[in-house]
Design a protein around this motif. Structure first.
Motif, short mmCIF file in Angstrom:
data_model
loop_
_atom_site.label_atom_id
_atom_site.label_comp_id
_atom_site.label_asym_id
_atom_site.label_seq_id
_atom_site.Cartn_x
_atom_site.Cartn_y
_atom_site.Cartn_z
N UNK A 73 0.82 -1.22 -0.06
CA UNK A 73 0.02 0.06 -0.05
C UNK A 73 0.99 1.18 0.07
N UNK A 74 2.14 1.29 -0.20
CA UNK A 74 2.59 2.38 -0.03
C UNK A 74 4.29 2.27 -1.00
N UNK A 75 4.64 3.37 -1.84
CA UNK A 75 5.72 3.30 -2.60
C UNK A 75 6.32 4.97 -2.29
N UNK A 76 7.52 4.79 -2.57
CA UNK A 76 8.34 6.26 -2.61
C UNK A 76 9.26 6.25 -3.92
N UNK A 77 9.41 7.30 -4.31
CA UNK A 77 10.47 7.63 -5.26
C UNK A 77 11.07 8.83 -4.66
N UNK A 78 12.65 8.84 -4.60
CA UNK A 78 13.33 9.56 -4.11
C UNK A 78 14.48 10.06 -4.94
N UNK A 79 14.76 11.48 -4.81
CA UNK A 79 15.52 12.08 -5.63
C UNK A 79 16.78 12.47 -4.86
N UNK A 80 18.02 12.30 -4.70
CA UNK A 80 19.09 12.58 -4.00
C UNK A 80 20.31 12.73 -4.43
N UNK A 81 20.99 13.68 -4.75
CA UNK A 81 20.55 15.10 -4.98
C UNK A 81 19.73 15.63 -5.81
N UNK A 82 18.70 16.42 -5.58
CA UNK A 82 17.92 16.99 -6.81
C UNK A 82 18.54 18.02 -7.71
N UNK A 83 18.16 18.04 -8.91
CA UNK A 83 18.75 19.02 -9.87
C UNK A 83 17.64 19.60 -10.70
N UNK A 84 17.94 20.81 -11.32
CA UNK A 84 16.84 21.72 -11.77
C UNK A 84 16.34 20.80 -13.14
N UNK A 85 17.22 19.82 -13.77
CA UNK A 85 16.57 19.26 -14.78
C UNK A 85 15.48 18.03 -14.36
N UNK A 86 15.59 17.95 -12.99
CA UNK A 86 14.59 16.80 -12.64
C UNK A 86 13.22 17.47 -12.43
N UNK A 87 13.05 18.75 -12.61
CA UNK A 87 11.78 19.45 -12.74
C UNK A 87 10.69 18.77 -13.63
N UNK A 88 9.64 18.20 -13.45
CA UNK A 88 8.65 17.72 -14.06
C UNK A 88 7.44 17.32 -13.31
N UNK A 89 6.44 16.67 -13.99
CA UNK A 89 5.41 15.99 -13.15
C UNK A 89 5.74 14.48 -13.01
N UNK A 90 5.53 14.16 -11.75
CA UNK A 90 5.73 12.71 -11.36
C UNK A 90 4.31 11.88 -11.28
N UNK A 91 4.07 10.97 -11.79
CA UNK A 91 2.92 10.07 -11.73
C UNK A 91 3.18 8.68 -11.13
N UNK A 92 2.43 8.34 -10.36
CA UNK A 92 2.21 7.03 -9.82
C UNK A 92 0.99 6.23 -10.51
N UNK A 93 1.03 5.01 -11.08
CA UNK A 93 -0.03 4.43 -11.49
C UNK A 93 -0.14 2.82 -10.86
N UNK A 94 -1.26 2.32 -10.69
CA UNK A 94 -1.40 1.10 -10.19
C UNK A 94 -2.26 0.30 -11.34
N UNK A 95 -2.07 -0.90 -11.32
CA UNK A 95 -2.83 -2.01 -12.26
C UNK A 95 -2.96 -3.48 -11.69
N UNK A 96 -4.12 -3.90 -11.92
CA UNK A 96 -4.61 -5.22 -11.62
C UNK A 96 -4.23 -6.34 -12.56
N UNK A 97 -3.44 -7.36 -12.11
CA UNK A 97 -3.34 -8.26 -13.16
C UNK A 97 -2.08 -8.48 -13.62
#
Lengths: 115, 110
Positions: A73-97
């Motif tokens: 029921x839980x996931x993380x995405x970590x960026x270390x160290x962050x940079x300006x080029x990492x600027x974006x929209x990050x999506x998480x998705x799930x599926x069954x099967x």
């Protein structure tokens, strides 16, 4: 069901800082995906999990990125160290099967801005 | 290297007319194709899909056509409605590989 939940919705940070994005998939879904959306490259698959196990992380851009799924029921995405080029929209998705032929349900995304 | 390409970043169509969104792919091993729709500040939502064993799949106003020899996929929306205004992403998969295109922003003018 509330659908896929992501937090935070917006994150502004300074270059060099650690950023952690969070995702709660739909209950009962066996697959979890992390995507990054940019204008130039569209939606890029970063990594996906099956039953909490990372299956394919070939899309993770570099070692600064890491993802975990400690439980169903839980996931993380970590960026270390962050940079300006990492600027974006990050999506998480799930599926069954079985994976890619199953409909993926996306969260609302986290808009990350790295200054 | 973009394996799934949507060469038109935007498209404008009059309400009631047909919208045609195009998608090209390079990998002949792709065997499943999908279209997702995305509204601002929301995640993409599944719209329609097609297996490589078919050349057409229809769901209400939405029809997806697949031309395997040309490695081309298209989404037809008839008739177009203002609520269809969104960004449309095509996606292709083969085994563990899954790729999205860059998206086409559709505007349906009332």
């Amino acid at each position: 069901d509330a659908g896929v939940i992501q937090s935070p919705r917006h994150e502004v940070t300074e270059m060099g800082q650690e950023v952690t994005l969070r995702c709660k998939p739909i209950s009962g879904h066996d697959y979890l995906f992390w995507y990054r959306q940019t204008m130039m490259r569209g939606l890029e698959l970063l990594i996906y999990f099956n039953n909490n196990v990372p299956i394919d992380d070939s899309g993770m851009p570099e070692d600064r990125f890491s993802a975990k799924m400690p439980n169903a029921s839980f996931s993380t995405l970590k960026i270390q160290p962050s940079e300006p080029r990492d600027s974006a929209v990050y999506f998480c998705a799930s599926s069954l099967g079985q994976g890619y032929t199953d409909t993926q349900y996306f969260g609302p995304g986290t808009r990350l801005t790295v200054l | 290297d973009q394996q799934v390409k949507q060469n038109s970043p935007s498209l404008s169509v009059q309400e009631g007319r047909i919208s045609i969104l195009n998608c090209d792919y390079t990998n002949s091993m792709f065997d499943y194709f999908l279209w997702y729709k995305k509204y601002p500040a929301e995640g993409p939502t599944f719209l329609i899909s097609i297996s490589s064993i078919k050349d057409k799949n229809e769901d209400g106003r939405f029809t997806v056509f697949l031309n395997k020899s040309a490695k081309h996929l298209s989404l037809h929306i008839v008739p177009s409605q203002p609520g269809d205004s969104a960004v449309y992403f095509c996606a292709a998969s083969a085994g563990n590989q899954f790729y999205f295109g860059t998206g086409t922003s559709l505007t349906v003018i009332p």
